[in-house]
Write a protein that holds these residues in place. Structure first.
Motif, PDB file in Angstrom:
ATOM      1  N   MET A   1       0.833  -1.205   0.000  1.00  0.00           N
ATOM      2  CA  MET A   1       0.000   0.000   0.000  1.00  0.00           C
ATOM      3  C   MET A   1       0.870   1.259   0.000  1.00  0.00           C
ATOM      4  O   MET A   1       0.589   2.242  -0.664  1.00  0.00           O
ATOM      5  N   THR A   2       1.982   1.208   0.763  1.00  0.00           N
ATOM      6  CA  THR A   2       2.910   2.341   0.818  1.00  0.00           C
ATOM      7  C   THR A   2       3.487   2.621  -0.551  1.00  0.00           C
ATOM      8  O   THR A   2       3.624   3.785  -0.955  1.00  0.00           O
ATOM      9  N   ILE A   3       3.818   1.559  -1.286  1.00  0.00           N
ATOM     10  CA  ILE A   3       4.385   1.714  -2.627  1.00  0.00           C
ATOM     11  C   ILE A   3       3.370   2.370  -3.553  1.00  0.00           C
ATOM     12  O   ILE A   3       3.695   3.302  -4.295  1.00  0.00           O
ATOM     13  N   LEU A   4       2.125   1.883  -3.513  1.00  0.00           N
ATOM     14  CA  LEU A   4       1.077   2.428  -4.381  1.00  0.00           C
ATOM     15  C   LEU A   4       0.791   3.887  -4.038  1.00  0.00           C
ATOM     16  O   LEU A   4       0.596   4.721  -4.935  1.00  0.00           O
ATOM     17  N   LEU A   5       0.775   4.210  -2.749  1.00  0.00           N
ATOM     18  CA  LEU A   5       0.526   5.586  -2.328  1.00  0.00           C
ATOM     19  C   LEU A   5       1.655   6.503  -2.795  1.00  0.00           C
ATOM     20  O   LEU A   5       1.399   7.605  -3.305  1.00  0.00           O
ATOM     21  N   ALA A   6       2.892   6.044  -2.642  1.00  0.00           N
ATOM     22  CA  ALA A   6       4.040   6.840  -3.081  1.00  0.00           C
ATOM     23  C   ALA A   6       4.016   7.037  -4.597  1.00  0.00           C
ATOM     24  O   ALA A   6       4.325   8.129  -5.096  1.00  0.00           O
ATOM     25  N   LEU A   7       3.646   5.978  -5.323  1.00  0.00           N
ATOM     26  CA  LEU A   7       3.513   6.083  -6.779  1.00  0.00           C
ATOM     27  C   LEU A   7       2.475   7.135  -7.153  1.00  0.00           C
ATOM     28  O   LEU A   7       2.710   7.990  -8.019  1.00  0.00           O
ATOM     29  N   LEU A   9       1.292   9.620  -5.264  1.00  0.00           N
ATOM     30  CA  LEU A   9       1.708  10.955  -4.852  1.00  0.00           C
ATOM     31  C   LEU A   9       2.729  11.543  -5.826  1.00  0.00           C
ATOM     32  O   LEU A   9       2.643  12.719  -6.199  1.00  0.00           O
ATOM     33  N   GLY A  10       3.693  10.709  -6.244  1.00  0.00           N
ATOM     34  CA  GLY A  10       4.679  11.169  -7.225  1.00  0.00           C
ATOM     35  C   GLY A  10       4.020  11.538  -8.539  1.00  0.00           C
ATOM     36  O   GLY A  10       4.342  12.568  -9.147  1.00  0.00           O
ATOM     37  N   PHE A  11       3.083  10.702  -8.969  1.00  0.00           N
ATOM     38  CA  PHE A  11       2.342  10.953 -10.206  1.00  0.00           C
ATOM     39  C   PHE A  11       1.572  12.265 -10.106  1.00  0.00           C
ATOM     40  O   PHE A  11       1.637  13.115 -11.008  1.00  0.00           O
ATOM     41  N   PHE A  12       0.844  12.445  -8.997  1.00  0.00           N
ATOM     42  CA  PHE A  12      -0.007  13.624  -8.829  1.00  0.00           C
ATOM     43  C   PHE A  12       0.820  14.906  -8.745  1.00  0.00           C
ATOM     44  O   PHE A  12       0.510  15.904  -9.406  1.00  0.00           O
ATOM     45  N   ILE A  13       1.882  14.883  -7.923  1.00  0.00           N
ATOM     46  CA  ILE A  13       2.728  16.071  -7.750  1.00  0.00           C
ATOM     47  C   ILE A  13       3.362  16.472  -9.081  1.00  0.00           C
ATOM     48  O   ILE A  13       3.394  17.662  -9.439  1.00  0.00           O
ATOM     49  N   ALA A  14       3.864  15.489  -9.835  1.00  0.00           N
ATOM     50  CA  ALA A  14       4.488  15.784 -11.121  1.00  0.00           C
ATOM     51  C   ALA A  14       3.455  16.296 -12.122  1.00  0.00           C
ATOM     52  O   ALA A  14       3.697  17.256 -12.853  1.00  0.00           O
ATOM     53  N   PHE A  15       2.294  15.648 -12.153  1.00  0.00           N
ATOM     54  CA  PHE A  15       1.238  16.029 -13.100  1.00  0.00           C
ATOM     55  C   PHE A  15       0.797  17.470 -12.855  1.00  0.00           C
ATOM     56  O   PHE A  15       0.683  18.264 -13.790  1.00  0.00           O
ATOM     57  N   SER A 133       7.460  19.869  -1.789  1.00  0.00           N
ATOM     58  CA  SER A 133       6.256  19.046  -1.917  1.00  0.00           C
ATOM     59  C   SER A 133       6.356  17.804  -1.039  1.00  0.00           C
ATOM     60  O   SER A 133       5.408  17.452  -0.322  1.00  0.00           O
ATOM     61  N   SER A 134       7.522  17.138  -1.087  1.00  0.00           N
ATOM     62  CA  SER A 134       7.683  15.910  -0.296  1.00  0.00           C
ATOM     63  C   SER A 134       7.730  16.203   1.194  1.00  0.00           C
ATOM     64  O   SER A 134       7.201  15.435   2.012  1.00  0.00           O
ATOM     65  N   LEU A 135       8.339  17.328   1.594  1.00  0.00           N
ATOM     66  CA  LEU A 135       8.361  17.704   3.002  1.00  0.00           C
ATOM     67  C   LEU A 135       6.950  18.007   3.501  1.00  0.00           C
ATOM     68  O   LEU A 135       6.589  17.657   4.629  1.00  0.00           O
ATOM     69  N   THR A 136       6.157  18.646   2.639  1.00  0.00           N
ATOM     70  CA  THR A 136       4.767  18.947   3.001  1.00  0.00           C
ATOM     71  C   THR A 136       3.977  17.656   3.181  1.00  0.00           C
ATOM     72  O   THR A 136       3.210  17.499   4.137  1.00  0.00           O
ATOM     73  N   LEU A 137       4.163  16.713   2.250  1.00  0.00           N
ATOM     74  CA  LEU A 137       3.471  15.422   2.340  1.00  0.00           C
ATOM     75  C   LEU A 137       3.908  14.661   3.592  1.00  0.00           C
ATOM     76  O   LEU A 137       3.091  14.047   4.278  1.00  0.00           O
ATOM     77  N   VAL A 142       1.599  11.370   5.166  1.00  0.00           N
ATOM     78  CA  VAL A 142       1.133  10.550   4.033  1.00  0.00           C
ATOM     79  C   VAL A 142       2.308  10.057   3.185  1.00  0.00           C
ATOM     80  O   VAL A 142       2.111   9.348   2.200  1.00  0.00           O
ATOM     81  N   PHE A 143       3.521  10.433   3.597  1.00  0.00           N
ATOM     82  CA  PHE A 143       4.704  10.008   2.854  1.00  0.00           C
ATOM     83  C   PHE A 143       5.874   9.882   3.815  1.00  0.00           C
ATOM     84  O   PHE A 143       6.006  10.666   4.754  1.00  0.00           O
ATOM     85  N   ASP A 144       6.695   8.845   3.604  1.00  0.00           N
ATOM     86  CA  ASP A 144       7.911   8.698   4.396  1.00  0.00           C
ATOM     87  C   ASP A 144       9.095   8.586   3.443  1.00  0.00           C
ATOM     88  O   ASP A 144       8.923   8.343   2.251  1.00  0.00           O
ATOM     89  N   PHE A 145      10.295   8.791   3.973  1.00  0.00           N
ATOM     90  CA  PHE A 145      11.481   8.845   3.129  1.00  0.00           C
ATOM     91  C   PHE A 145      12.268   7.538   3.107  1.00  0.00           C
ATOM     92  O   PHE A 145      13.497   7.551   3.024  1.00  0.00           O
ATOM     93  N   SER A 146      11.560   6.414   3.170  1.00  0.00           N
ATOM     94  CA  SER A 146      12.232   5.123   2.989  1.00  0.00           C
ATOM     95  C   SER A 146      12.651   5.007   1.531  1.00  0.00           C
ATOM     96  O   SER A 146      12.073   5.646   0.642  1.00  0.00           O
ATOM     97  N   ILE A 147      13.653   4.187   1.268  1.00  0.00           N
ATOM     98  CA  ILE A 147      14.179   4.062  -0.097  1.00  0.00           C
ATOM     99  C   ILE A 147      13.110   3.543  -1.056  1.00  0.00           C
ATOM    100  O   ILE A 147      13.050   3.959  -2.222  1.00  0.00           O
ATOM    101  N   VAL A 148      12.248   2.649  -0.559  1.00  0.00           N
ATOM    102  CA  VAL A 148      11.173   2.108  -1.394  1.00  0.00           C
ATOM    103  C   VAL A 148      10.187   3.216  -1.774  1.00  0.00           C
ATOM    104  O   VAL A 148       9.777   3.325  -2.934  1.00  0.00           O
ATOM    105  N   SER A 149       9.831   4.039  -0.800  1.00  0.00           N
ATOM    106  CA  SER A 149       8.899   5.136  -1.052  1.00  0.00           C
ATOM    107  C   SER A 149       9.507   6.162  -2.003  1.00  0.00           C
ATOM    108  O   SER A 149       8.820   6.684  -2.892  1.00  0.00           O
ATOM    109  N   ILE A 150      10.787   6.456  -1.816  1.00  0.00           N
ATOM    110  CA  ILE A 150      11.457   7.430  -2.680  1.00  0.00           C
ATOM    111  C   ILE A 150      11.484   6.942  -4.124  1.00  0.00           C
ATOM    112  O   ILE A 150      11.142   7.677  -5.056  1.00  0.00           O
ATOM    113  N   ILE A 151      11.887   5.674  -4.318  1.00  0.00           N
ATOM    114  CA  ILE A 151      11.955   5.122  -5.672  1.00  0.00           C
ATOM    115  C   ILE A 151      10.568   5.086  -6.300  1.00  0.00           C
ATOM    116  O   ILE A 151      10.393   5.427  -7.477  1.00  0.00           O
ATOM    117  N   SER A 152       9.566   4.696  -5.522  1.00  0.00           N
ATOM    118  CA  SER A 152       8.190   4.649  -6.031  1.00  0.00           C
ATOM    119  C   SER A 152       7.715   6.046  -6.412  1.00  0.00           C
ATOM    120  O   SER A 152       7.070   6.238  -7.449  1.00  0.00           O
TER     121      SER A 152
END
Length: 208
Positions: A1-7, A9-15, A133-137, A142-152
């Motif tokens: 779930m963390t991976i999907l959420l990070a994906l 969030l990255g998609f939304f922020i970039a879009f 954006s990531s600091l705000t999240l 709703v976001f953590d700075f684990s390597i998996v989350s960052i890559i996602s």
């Protein structure tokens, strides 16, 4: 779930960050019309490659800041100022968009992938955008700075950016007359989003 959420969030922020008409978007549209969809997307791939690097650097720097609470707290306050400034900038761009636009010039005939990389590298706003954006999240849990989350998150940002380029290259000209209202007012929509983020951050600081 963390991976999907990070994906997501990255998609939304970039879009959200890339959808307003700008140098890269209009170049993609111009190449699509003057040359071909393939050429335009090749340019887009080059631009996205740089976006992936910029996003990773931004998140890595944000991770460092998040692990140093004293620095991070001060920067989060600064981030509020940034979002307020962004709101004003998007409103200004929205008003300016009502004026006649200057045609985007295609000056290079070199490899479009490299050309996309070059122009995308000139966007100095990208790294700070991903940092704040990531600091705000992260501040909203709703976001953590684990390597998996960052890559996602980085992968999601690449997908979000590429989708915008695809829209400009393939669909923009076909449905331009149907979405003229959205195109002309997109900056106001983004201003509303950044304004809401700024207000919620201010409220959170006051309540604490």
């Amino acid at each position: 779930m963390t991976i999907l959420l990070a994906l997501f969030l990255g998609f939304f922020i970039a879009f959200v960050g890339i959808i307003p008409p700008g140098m890269l978007n209009m170049m993609v549209a111009k190449l699509s019309v003057n040359e071909s969809k393939k050429t335009a997307l090749l340019f887009g791939y080059g631009a996205v490659f740089i976006v992936l690097i910029q996003c990773f650097v931004g998140l890595y720097f944000a991770k460092f800041l998040d692990s140093h609470p004293a620095v991070s707290d001060n920067l989060k306050k600064f981030a509020v100022v940034i979002f307020v400034v962004l709101t004003v900038v998007f409103i200004y761009n929205g008003l300016r968009a009502k004026q006649p636009k200057k045609e985007v010039e295609i000056k290079s005939k070199n490899n479009r992938f490299l050309y996309g990389m070059m122009l995308s590298s000139l966007n100095m706003f990208a790294i700070p955008y991903y940092v704040f954006s990531s600091l705000t999240l992260a501040s909203k849990d709703v976001f953590d700075f684990s390597i998996v989350s960052i890559i996602s998150f980085v992968i999601g940002s690449g997908c979000g950016t590429l989708l915008v380029f695809y829209i400009y290259a393939v669909l923009f000209k076909k449905i331009e007359h149907k979405v003229s209202f959205l195109v002309n007012n997109i900056n106001f929509f983004i201003a509303a989003i950044t304004g809401i983020v700024a207000l919620s951050s201010i409220f959170k600081m006051i309540s604490n």
